[in-house]
Design a protein around this motif. Structure first.
Motif, mmCIF file in Angstrom:
data_model
loop_
_atom_site.group_PDB
_atom_site.id
_atom_site.type_symbol
_atom_site.label_atom_id
_atom_site.label_comp_id
_atom_site.label_asym_id
_atom_site.label_seq_id
_atom_site.Cartn_x
_atom_site.Cartn_y
_atom_site.Cartn_z
ATOM 1 N N VAL A 28 0.831 -1.201 0.000
ATOM 2 C CA VAL A 28 0.000 0.000 0.000
ATOM 3 C C VAL A 28 0.864 1.249 0.000
ATOM 4 O O VAL A 28 0.603 2.214 -0.742
ATOM 5 C CB VAL A 28 -0.941 -0.012 1.219
ATOM 6 N N CYS A 29 1.933 1.259 0.821
ATOM 7 C CA CYS A 29 2.827 2.418 0.868
ATOM 8 C C CYS A 29 3.503 2.651 -0.486
ATOM 9 O O CYS A 29 3.599 3.794 -0.949
ATOM 10 C CB CYS A 29 3.873 2.226 1.960
ATOM 11 N N ARG A 30 3.963 1.588 -1.109
ATOM 12 C CA ARG A 30 4.609 1.744 -2.414
ATOM 13 C C ARG A 30 3.610 2.207 -3.455
ATOM 14 O O ARG A 30 3.937 2.996 -4.352
ATOM 15 C CB ARG A 30 5.264 0.429 -2.835
ATOM 16 N N ARG A 31 2.366 1.735 -3.364
ATOM 17 C CA ARG A 31 1.341 2.147 -4.318
ATOM 18 C C ARG A 31 1.042 3.641 -4.183
ATOM 19 O O ARG A 31 0.941 4.350 -5.188
ATOM 20 C CB ARG A 31 0.078 1.314 -4.095
ATOM 21 N N LEU A 32 0.934 4.128 -2.959
ATOM 22 C CA LEU A 32 0.670 5.551 -2.745
ATOM 23 C C LEU A 32 1.848 6.404 -3.198
ATOM 24 O O LEU A 32 1.653 7.488 -3.757
ATOM 25 C CB LEU A 32 0.372 5.798 -1.260
ATOM 26 N N MET A 79 4.907 -3.166 -18.815
ATOM 27 C CA MET A 79 4.474 -2.964 -17.434
ATOM 28 C C MET A 79 3.925 -4.289 -16.900
ATOM 29 O O MET A 79 2.930 -4.802 -17.410
ATOM 30 C CB MET A 79 3.413 -1.864 -17.346
ATOM 31 N N MET A 80 4.589 -4.822 -15.882
ATOM 32 C CA MET A 80 4.230 -6.108 -15.327
ATOM 33 C C MET A 80 3.512 -5.926 -13.990
ATOM 34 O O MET A 80 3.505 -4.838 -13.408
ATOM 35 C CB MET A 80 5.470 -6.981 -15.156
ATOM 36 N N SER A 81 2.932 -7.001 -13.501
ATOM 37 C CA SER A 81 2.099 -6.944 -12.297
ATOM 38 C C SER A 81 2.819 -7.534 -11.092
ATOM 39 O O SER A 81 3.823 -8.237 -11.218
ATOM 40 C CB SER A 81 0.788 -7.706 -12.531
ATOM 41 N N GLU A 82 2.288 -7.236 -9.916
ATOM 42 C CA GLU A 82 2.703 -7.852 -8.669
ATOM 43 C C GLU A 82 1.550 -8.708 -8.132
ATOM 44 O O GLU A 82 0.407 -8.562 -8.550
ATOM 45 C CB GLU A 82 3.073 -6.790 -7.628
ATOM 46 N N TRP A 83 1.886 -9.587 -7.197
ATOM 47 C CA TRP A 83 0.846 -10.387 -6.555
ATOM 48 C C TRP A 83 -0.017 -9.506 -5.656
ATOM 49 O O TRP A 83 0.492 -8.607 -4.976
ATOM 50 C CB TRP A 83 1.463 -11.493 -5.717
ATOM 51 N N PRO A 259 7.481 1.031 -17.158
ATOM 52 C CA PRO A 259 8.135 -0.268 -17.396
ATOM 53 C C PRO A 259 8.451 -0.991 -16.093
ATOM 54 O O PRO A 259 8.710 -0.380 -15.065
ATOM 55 C CB PRO A 259 9.411 0.116 -18.147
ATOM 56 N N GLY A 260 8.415 -2.301 -16.153
ATOM 57 C CA GLY A 260 8.743 -3.116 -14.996
ATOM 58 C C GLY A 260 7.531 -3.410 -14.121
ATOM 59 O O GLY A 260 6.394 -3.048 -14.443
ATOM 60 N N GLU A 261 7.783 -4.087 -13.005
ATOM 61 C CA GLU A 261 6.711 -4.424 -12.080
ATOM 62 C C GLU A 261 6.215 -3.179 -11.360
ATOM 63 O O GLU A 261 7.005 -2.329 -10.958
ATOM 64 C CB GLU A 261 7.197 -5.461 -11.061
ATOM 65 N N SER A 262 4.905 -3.093 -11.199
ATOM 66 C CA SER A 262 4.294 -1.921 -10.575
ATOM 67 C C SER A 262 3.306 -2.369 -9.501
ATOM 68 O O SER A 262 2.516 -3.283 -9.726
ATOM 69 C CB SER A 262 3.571 -1.075 -11.634
ATOM 70 N N PRO A 263 3.326 -1.735 -8.326
ATOM 71 C CA PRO A 263 2.329 -2.060 -7.294
ATOM 72 C C PRO A 263 0.934 -1.573 -7.643
ATOM 73 O O PRO A 263 -0.020 -1.878 -6.913
ATOM 74 C CB PRO A 263 2.877 -1.348 -6.050
ATOM 75 N N LEU A 264 0.805 -0.821 -8.742
ATOM 76 C CA LEU A 264 -0.503 -0.355 -9.192
ATOM 77 C C LEU A 264 -1.177 -1.338 -10.136
ATOM 78 O O LEU A 264 -2.292 -1.111 -10.574
ATOM 79 C CB LEU A 264 -0.364 1.003 -9.890
ATOM 80 N N VAL A 265 -0.482 -2.427 -10.461
ATOM 81 C CA VAL A 265 -1.047 -3.501 -11.280
ATOM 82 C C VAL A 265 -0.875 -4.804 -10.510
ATOM 83 O O VAL A 265 0.256 -5.222 -10.233
ATOM 84 C CB VAL A 265 -0.350 -3.594 -12.657
ATOM 85 N N LEU A 266 -1.978 -5.433 -10.147
ATOM 86 C CA LEU A 266 -1.948 -6.627 -9.305
ATOM 87 C C LEU A 266 -2.499 -7.818 -10.083
ATOM 88 O O LEU A 266 -3.198 -7.664 -11.081
ATOM 89 C CB LEU A 266 -2.757 -6.395 -8.029
#
Length: 365
Positions: A28-32, A79-83, A259-266
């Motif tokens: 959540v902190c990284r997403r904000l 843009m890739m996702s995180e769990w 680009p890369g993994e983003s905490p905004l895409v789950l």
């Protein structure tokens, strides 16, 4: 004798819940933080006109050598996702996109090469081949060359399902020369979706005989309309063209294309939804696809990440080994050494001299 963990032990239960809470708090902190950085970037770029940038480096994709030369650039620019470790508190700010099982790829339709005009135009027998859009896997391998009515100077993030010969549009990085990477997800998907239906985008020809390929758009569902999201989770099978459902992507509406993994895409597999989301349930048949020895989604994610890391290490070792095999045969030892065959030595034997060594001129002759 090893200690046996009691699943009914309250201490073990509280420890696991505490670990999940910590992981979710970090996400959540990284997403904000990412959202705040993107808002600040938009405000800085709003005051002046900026040259359009391409998410893919400026390369000549008409050359076949691009696969080897820029293979790793393609993998870094998607843009890739995180769990999804726990249900977000701002779930209404997300979009749900069901994804088929296929190859994550990029459809690129670059600007056509400049052609002479008027009386300088080449004769028909000297004309170049028609400019085609090219489909690249996320590893940089070229998959297809297609003729399409998509406008030039367009880059689309998509999923290619070879089994049913379909390219599914997932996102848009650039369209008709317009840079879309700094736009939010809600606008990007609305834009490419409206263009897909209004302009009837599709594949008009393919360079493979007797092979039909089609272009389709992956619909999204807003969590502000829970009845539509519920209907999406209850569809079995989801795709009418017999594509297999791989999982669900959760896009934050304010997410720029980074680009890369983003905490905004789950990301979640279908059999994980019931454990993570409290208000929604998937079709009961999806739960039958759980792997063997499946206990909960936290342990599954940990095992999945370990296997992925081992696979990446193995791939890196194979790549390094192939690079060593491609070295010239006369390259022996370090780069500061050179080898040569002497006429006075037996066939196949070699002498090795360092470049800094001092030797006579007659010896070289």
């Amino acid at each position: 004798m090893d200690d046996v963990i009691d699943p009914n032990d309250q201490n073990t239960f509280h420890k696991s819940q505490h670990a999940i809470a910590q992981l979710n708090e970090l996400q959540v902190c990284r997403r904000l933080q990412v959202l705040e950085d993107q808002r600040q970037k938009r405000e800085e770029e709003w005051s002046y006109l900026k040259d359009l940038k391409r998410i893919v480096p400026h390369i000549d994709i008409t050359q076949d050598s691009v696969d080897d030369q820029f293979r790793w650039e393609f993998s870094k620019n998607l843009m890739m996702s995180e769990w999804m470790m726990e249900e977000p508190e701002d779930l209404e700010d997300f979009l749900l996109v069901p994804c088929p099982k296929g190859t994550r790829s990029t459809l690129i339709f670059d600007l056509p090469p400049e052609e002479p005009v008027g009386f300088l135009r080449r004769p028909k027998f000297m004309e170049k081949k028609p400019h085609l859009a090219k489909l690249y896997a996320k590893t940089g391998h070229k998959l297809l060359e297609v003729r399409t009515n998509i406008p030039p100077d367009t880059i689309i993030d998509c999923i290619y399902v070879k089994k049913i010969k379909t390219i599914y549009i997932l996102d848009c990085m650039k369209y008709d020369g317009r840079d879309m990477t700094n736009c939010d997800t809600a606008f990007r998907r609305y834009w490419i979706g409206s263009k897909f239906y209004e302009c009837r985008l599709g594949i008009t020809d393919i360079r493979v005989p007797k092979n039909e390929l089609k272009l389709d758009f992956l619909e999204g569902y807003d969590f502000k309309q829970p009845h539509r999201v519920h209907h999406c989770f209850q569809r079995m099978p989801y795709f009418e063209d017999f594509a297999e459902l791989d999982g669900y992507l959760f896009y934050h509406k304010d997410c720029s294309y980074t680009p890369g993994e983003s905490p905004l895409v789950l990301w979640l597999f279908p059999f994980m939804v019931d454990e993570v989301l409290t208000m929604f349930r998937v079709h009961k048949d999806y739960n039958s696809f759980k792997p063997d020895n499946y206990t909960n989604y936290i342990e599954y994610i940990e095992k999945f990440n370990v296997k992925k890391e081992e696979k990446n290490k193995k791939r890196f070792k194979n790549k390094k080994r192939s690079q060593d095999d491609d070295k010239p045969k006369n390259q022996v030892g370090s780069s500061n050494e050179m080898s040569f065959e002497d006429d006075n030595t037996p066939c196949g034997s070699k002498r090795i001299l360092k470049r800094n060594d001092r030797f006579d001129e007659d010896f070289i002759k």
